[in-house]
Design an enzyme around this catalytic site. Structure first.
Site, mmCIF file in Angstrom:
data_model
loop_
_atom_site.group_PDB
_atom_site.id
_atom_site.type_symbol
_atom_site.label_atom_id
_atom_site.label_comp_id
_atom_site.label_asym_id
_atom_site.label_seq_id
_atom_site.Cartn_x
_atom_site.Cartn_y
_atom_site.Cartn_z
ATOM 1 N N TYR A 1 0.827 -1.208 0.000
ATOM 2 C CA TYR A 1 0.000 0.000 0.000
ATOM 3 C C TYR A 1 0.855 1.249 0.000
ATOM 4 O O TYR A 1 2.073 1.186 0.183
ATOM 5 C CB TYR A 1 -0.934 -0.001 1.215
ATOM 6 N N ARG B 1 7.670 4.110 -5.030
ATOM 7 C CA ARG B 1 7.860 3.168 -3.921
ATOM 8 C C ARG B 1 6.826 2.043 -3.989
ATOM 9 O O ARG B 1 7.140 0.893 -3.691
ATOM 10 C CB ARG B 1 7.767 3.922 -2.583
ATOM 11 N N ARG C 1 -7.680 -20.396 -1.086
ATOM 12 C CA ARG C 1 -6.589 -20.186 -0.130
ATOM 13 C C ARG C 1 -5.492 -21.254 -0.263
ATOM 14 O O ARG C 1 -5.737 -22.442 -0.108
ATOM 15 C CB ARG C 1 -7.136 -20.193 1.301
ATOM 16 N N HIS D 1 -0.972 -20.982 0.341
ATOM 17 C CA HIS D 1 0.089 -20.006 0.631
ATOM 18 C C HIS D 1 0.864 -19.590 -0.620
ATOM 19 O O HIS D 1 1.187 -18.423 -0.797
ATOM 20 C CB HIS D 1 1.073 -20.558 1.668
ATOM 21 N N LYS E 1 6.487 -1.688 1.837
ATOM 22 C CA LYS E 1 5.292 -1.154 2.491
ATOM 23 C C LYS E 1 4.169 -2.172 2.332
ATOM 24 O O LYS E 1 3.277 -2.048 1.485
ATOM 25 C CB LYS E 1 4.922 0.220 1.909
ATOM 26 N N GLU F 1 12.618 2.611 13.893
ATOM 27 C CA GLU F 1 11.676 3.650 13.442
ATOM 28 C C GLU F 1 10.415 3.596 14.287
ATOM 29 O O GLU F 1 10.258 2.710 15.131
ATOM 30 C CB GLU F 1 11.341 3.465 11.957
ATOM 31 N N LEU G 1 11.367 1.651 6.745
ATOM 32 C CA LEU G 1 10.779 2.114 5.487
ATOM 33 C C LEU G 1 11.518 3.378 5.051
ATOM 34 O O LEU G 1 11.802 4.250 5.880
ATOM 35 C CB LEU G 1 9.291 2.439 5.712
HETATM 36 N N1 PDD Z 1 3.105 5.240 7.291
HETATM 37 N N2 PDD Z 1 7.819 3.954 8.711
HETATM 38 C C1 PDD Z 1 6.659 3.292 8.807
HETATM 39 C C2 PDD Z 1 6.635 1.964 9.473
HETATM 40 C C3 PDD Z 1 5.487 3.858 8.265
HETATM 41 O O1 PDD Z 1 4.338 3.182 8.338
HETATM 42 C C4 PDD Z 1 5.545 5.144 7.662
HETATM 43 C C5 PDD Z 1 4.336 5.804 7.056
HETATM 44 C C6 PDD Z 1 6.777 5.801 7.621
HETATM 45 C C7 PDD Z 1 6.944 7.168 6.981
HETATM 46 O O2 PDD Z 1 6.849 7.096 5.581
HETATM 47 P P1 PDD Z 1 6.319 8.330 4.713
HETATM 48 O O3 PDD Z 1 7.088 9.509 5.155
HETATM 49 O O4 PDD Z 1 6.622 7.932 3.325
HETATM 50 O O5 PDD Z 1 4.848 8.476 5.006
HETATM 51 C C8 PDD Z 1 7.898 5.172 8.136
HETATM 52 C C9 PDD Z 1 1.927 5.745 6.632
HETATM 53 C C10 PDD Z 1 1.651 7.191 6.881
HETATM 54 C C11 PDD Z 1 0.744 4.862 6.954
HETATM 55 O O6 PDD Z 1 0.957 3.700 7.248
HETATM 56 O O7 PDD Z 1 -0.391 5.338 6.891
#
Ligand code: PDD
Length: 289
Positions: free
Chosen positions: A32, A51, A99, A101, A146, A178, A202
């Protein structure tokens, strides 16, 4: 009426259904993005969709779209829902299949879903700062993707909420990685420290903007892992994301960071970020391509 994007169609919210055996639902098998909208325009759309395509590639998900194709799709949704300030969520799953895997053979069509949300910039917390809490990072080893698998992040955030904090800053052993949904920074003696870009975090788009602003202002931006102790003793702490921008952390685990007030380097980055938003928003989306 609010529209939701289901594959290439904009459908009414109450008609926006997905199959029970969609692999996003059964396995979290998908990816996502979350993109901000300021003043009617998508913010930093290009890196976000680059990304998304990278995440797709990393999990072997075939997605026959270009960055511009994805931008057009999402732009239509924003216009339909009249979003002036807010955000757009878009997810892609490996599709619906019985389903099993392993990937479906033959492969099935990826399912795309998107929705919007209308809201203003978080002015109050940007001004006053937030509370954070530290917690062990229990996530998998591909946090650069992501992915829809967010259970580790969800549990970390819930832990923060339980202790009256707005964000959880995760660490693997002693090393800070993070936030649960943000990147994390410690500022010490005039320099910004943040975890290097690798599989453990990320590569945040907001982080990329912050790096650019730091460089423009001659503030050292050190992409080095640091410890929880270093974080606790920092002069200033920040978390950043698409939704929370450059967010000051003024209290960590119930103790003040520095003097408990938002610090000067954070303020400089925030000013730079506002300027960046205003300039990007002044440019029509097409010119960004
Ligand atoms: N999340 N690290 C993680 C684990 C995140 O989920 C996010 C952002 C970031 C920052 O990434 P960016 O600056 O590209 O938004 C870092 C988004 C906002 C979400 O999950 O909704």
């Amino acid at each position: 009426m609010t529209k939701v994007l289901i594959n290439e169609q904009l459908v009414e919210e109450h008609d926006a259904n997905v199959p029970y055996n969609d692999r996003g639902y059964t396995f979290g098998d998908g990816i996502y993005e979350y993109v901000r909208v300021y003043n009617n325009k998508l913010f930093t759309a290009k890196p976000h969709f680059e990304r998304l395509l990278r995440s797709a590639k990393e999990i072997g998900l075939e997605l026959n779209y270009t960055v511009n194709g994805l931008i057009d799709l999402v732009q239509e949704l924003i216009v339909a829902n009249k979003i002036i300030n807010g955000g757009v969520y878009i997810q892609v799953t490996r599709g619906a299949a019985p389903r099993d895997h392993a990937f479906p053979t033959p492969s099935v069509k990826a399912n795309i879903m998107g929705f919007t949300k209308s809201y203003d910039r978080p002015y109050k917390s940007l001004d006053e700062g937030i509370n954070a809490i530290t917690t062990e990072d229990i996530r998998w080893l591909r946090c650069d993707i992501k992915s829809l698998n967010l259970l580790g992040n969800v549990l970390a955030k819930e832990y923060a909420v339980k202790y009256n904090a707005q964000e959880a800053i995760q660490h693997r052993g002693e090393q800070v990685t993070e936030g649960s949904s943000s990147n994390a920074y410690a500022i010490k003696d005039g320099a910004i420290y943040t975890h290097p870009i690798n599989n453990l975090i990320l590569n945040g788009i907001t982080r990329q903007v912050i790096k650019e602003i730091a460089e423009q202002n001659n503030i050292p931006f050190k992409e080095e892992a640091f410890t929880v102790d270093f974080l606790k003793n920092a002069d200033e702490v920040i978390v950043s994301s698409t939704s929370i921008e450059v967010m000051p952390v003024v209290n960590l685990n119930g103790e003040a960071i520095g003097n408990g007030k938002v610090g000067p380097i954070t303020r400089k980055l925030q000013e730079g970020f506002t300027h960046y938003i205003e300039n990007e928003s002044a440019v029509p989306l097409e010119a960004e391509r």
